[in-house]
Design a protein around this motif. Structure first.
Motif, PDB file in Angstrom:
ATOM      1  N   ILE A 237      53.047  94.088  17.047  1.00  0.00           N
ATOM      2  CA  ILE A 237      52.152  94.014  18.200  1.00  0.00           C
ATOM      3  C   ILE A 237      51.187  92.850  18.010  1.00  0.00           C
ATOM      4  O   ILE A 237      50.851  92.466  16.885  1.00  0.00           O
ATOM      5  N   VAL A 297      46.743  93.781  22.272  1.00  0.00           N
ATOM      6  CA  VAL A 297      46.951  92.839  23.373  1.00  0.00           C
ATOM      7  C   VAL A 297      48.381  93.058  23.883  1.00  0.00           C
ATOM      8  O   VAL A 297      49.350  92.733  23.196  1.00  0.00           O
ATOM      9  N   THR A 298      48.505  93.649  25.066  1.00  0.00           N
ATOM     10  CA  THR A 298      49.817  94.052  25.559  1.00  0.00           C
ATOM     11  C   THR A 298      50.632  92.908  26.128  1.00  0.00           C
ATOM     12  O   THR A 298      51.856  92.984  26.198  1.00  0.00           O
ATOM     13  N   SER A 299      49.973  91.813  26.539  1.00  0.00           N
ATOM     14  CA  SER A 299      50.693  90.647  27.057  1.00  0.00           C
ATOM     15  C   SER A 299      49.862  89.403  26.809  1.00  0.00           C
ATOM     16  O   SER A 299      48.633  89.477  26.692  1.00  0.00           O
ATOM     17  N   PRO A 300      50.493  88.225  26.713  1.00  0.00           N
ATOM     18  CA  PRO A 300      49.731  86.989  26.468  1.00  0.00           C
ATOM     19  C   PRO A 300      48.637  86.750  27.494  1.00  0.00           C
ATOM     20  O   PRO A 300      47.598  86.162  27.168  1.00  0.00           O
ATOM     21  N   ASP A 301      48.872  87.187  28.725  1.00  0.00           N
ATOM     22  CA  ASP A 301      47.869  86.990  29.772  1.00  0.00           C
ATOM     23  C   ASP A 301      46.580  87.768  29.495  1.00  0.00           C
ATOM     24  O   ASP A 301      45.528  87.454  30.057  1.00  0.00           O
ATOM     25  N   GLU A 302      46.694  88.796  28.644  1.00  0.00           N
ATOM     26  CA  GLU A 302      45.536  89.636  28.343  1.00  0.00           C
ATOM     27  C   GLU A 302      44.713  89.102  27.182  1.00  0.00           C
ATOM     28  O   GLU A 302      43.628  89.621  26.899  1.00  0.00           O
ATOM     29  N   ALA A 303      45.224  88.101  26.464  1.00  0.00           N
ATOM     30  CA  ALA A 303      44.571  87.649  25.233  1.00  0.00           C
ATOM     31  C   ALA A 303      43.139  87.189  25.470  1.00  0.00           C
ATOM     32  O   ALA A 303      42.238  87.514  24.686  1.00  0.00           O
ATOM     33  N   THR A 346      49.624  88.606  15.072  1.00  0.00           N
ATOM     34  CA  THR A 346      50.660  89.629  15.182  1.00  0.00           C
ATOM     35  C   THR A 346      50.696  90.445  13.899  1.00  0.00           C
ATOM     36  O   THR A 346      50.648  89.899  12.798  1.00  0.00           O
TER      37      THR A 346
END
Length: 420
Positions: A237, A297-303, A346
């Motif tokens: 993750i 962080v579930t997706s790169p857009d959420e970083a 990660t």
């Protein structure tokens, strides 16, 4: 609220916390039932309902459909939780709602046992109180509240279960003039005796959830409860890693009694935990005077958003520490100080350990890196430092601290601090 929750000392939201509210649509409430069918349902289909608030709600409406003129139903039981003494499930016919209420340990200290109907019933007493006319016996504060809401009769009895012969208290209230009939008291007693199966299942599930949440955190606890317990199982993750530590802990331990040290650590962990949880993170473990937490962080857009949340939590923790110790210091005059390191990377999130003793945690180079950054924060005498990967994901303005060679790593990393 719980039966003892009418004392002016008990404050909703502090001593009693509503955790679920359920209201059954009028079209789904039964219009006819029998005591025999209700008992059969309690030892059968009722066990399949996932929410015990919904179980109590359906039971209450079924009893009304069977002809028992109920105003209120309450079931109380204990639990195993660091904050809560037990739970109460309260149904009102007038509001058509059932609430699940968690009751803190402090409530037991606020109401003397002799004035607490819950404690008296769970000690084996059966209570029956008429609430109308000059003969009304209003020897508990809850009875005054019930009478003010039109109640005429109160009946409470102990209910046995897997946790003991008086594991629960069931209480029933009517507003019919004259109160309950004796046959209705017998019917409520018979129904209460069968209620223990569903109540035990709920208690066991609740205790498992409470313990796992307290020791592993809500997200990790859910994973374990869902069956993710095999050693070696895990998933990669992306997450913001938080590593924090108390400065001069060894010195403090030498100067203060053990009880005082534990109290200080609890306070420090508490203020950090509040900030972490409020900003979407979860504490994975406490290690001595430090802690490790993650912000998944579930997706790169959420970083960008998650890194901003983690940074806000760190600043909030440092500000809370400053406010908490205004005018206070260690015996040598130095203030309490923590350092916090943040890194984005990660990790492997899963089970590691011995065959019969596991730890659900995160492992990987990113974990090692954030601990090395924490060491740099101590050497630079800075309360908060973030990595270059964190800075890139965050995208906001930060102050560069230059490139630093981190112990055990081949390449140096540029580190950053928040702008003052």
């Amino acid at each position: 609220m719980g039966e003892a929750a009418s004392s002016s000392l008990i404050v909703e939201g502090r001593n009693v916390i509503v955790t679920e509210v359920f209201e059954r649509p009028a079209a789904e409430r039964p219009d006819h039932d029998t005591i025999e069918r209700i008992i059969e349902w309690l030892i059968g289909d009722a066990r399949q309902i996932g929410s015990f608030a919904r179980t109590i709600d359906e039971l209450s409406w079924r009893l009304v459909a069977a002809g028992i003129p109920l105003l209120r139903v309450n079931l109380r039981g204990g639990t195993l939780h660091p904050q809560f003494l037990g739970s109460a499930y309260v149904w009102w016919r007038t509001s058509a709602q059932t609430q699940e209420i968690m009751i803190t340990h402090e409530v037991a200290d606020l109401v003397p046992p002799a004035q607490n109907p819950v404690m008296r019933v769970r000690a084996g007493e059966i209570l029956r109180r008429s609430l109308e006319g000059p003969e009304a016996q209003l020897d508990f504060s809850i009875l005054h509240d019930l009478k003010a809401r039109g109640a005429t009769d109160y009946f409470a009895l102990p209910v046995g279960g897997a946790f003991g012969p008086r594991a629960y208290m069931a209480a029933y209230v009517t507003d019919r003039p004259g109160g309950f009939l004796e046959q209705e008291i017998a019917d409520l007693t018979a129904v209460s005796e069968r209620l223990s199966i569903a109540a035990d299942m709920n208690s066991q599930r609740q205790i498992a959830q409470n313990v796992l949440k307290a020791y592993l955190g809500p997200q990790t606890g859910r994973k374990v409860l869902a069956g993710q317990i095999r050693r070696g199982s895990g998933e990669a993750i992306a997450a913001v890693l938080w590593s924090s530590d108390l400065r001069r802990f060894t010195q403090m331990s030498d100067q203060l009694p053990g009880e005082k040290v534990i109290g200080i650590l609890n306070d420090l962990f508490d203020l950090q935990a509040k900030a972490i949880v409020n900003h979407g993170g979860e504490i994975l473990k406490f290690v001595g005077d430090g802690l490790l937490a993650i912000f998944p962080v579930t997706s790169p857009d959420e970083a960008n958003r998650i890194t901003a949340n983690a940074l806000a939590a760190a600043k909030e923790s440092l500000a809370a520490l400053g406010s908490a110790q205004e005018g206070a210091s260690l015996p040598n005059g130095s203030p309490l100080e923590i350092v916090i390191a943040l890194h984005y990377g990660t990790v492997i999130y899963g089970n590691i350990g011995a065959a019969d003793r596991l730890d659900f945690t995160v492992i990987g180079p990113a974990v090692n890196l954030v601990s090395r950054i924490e060491a740099v924060a101590k050497s630079l005498d800075l309360p908060l430092i973030v990595s270059d990967d964190f800075a890139n994901a965050y995208g906001g303005r930060l102050k560069s601290l230059g490139r630093h060679q981190l112990r055990g790593l081949d390449l140096p990393h540029e580190l950053f601090a928040p702008l003052v």
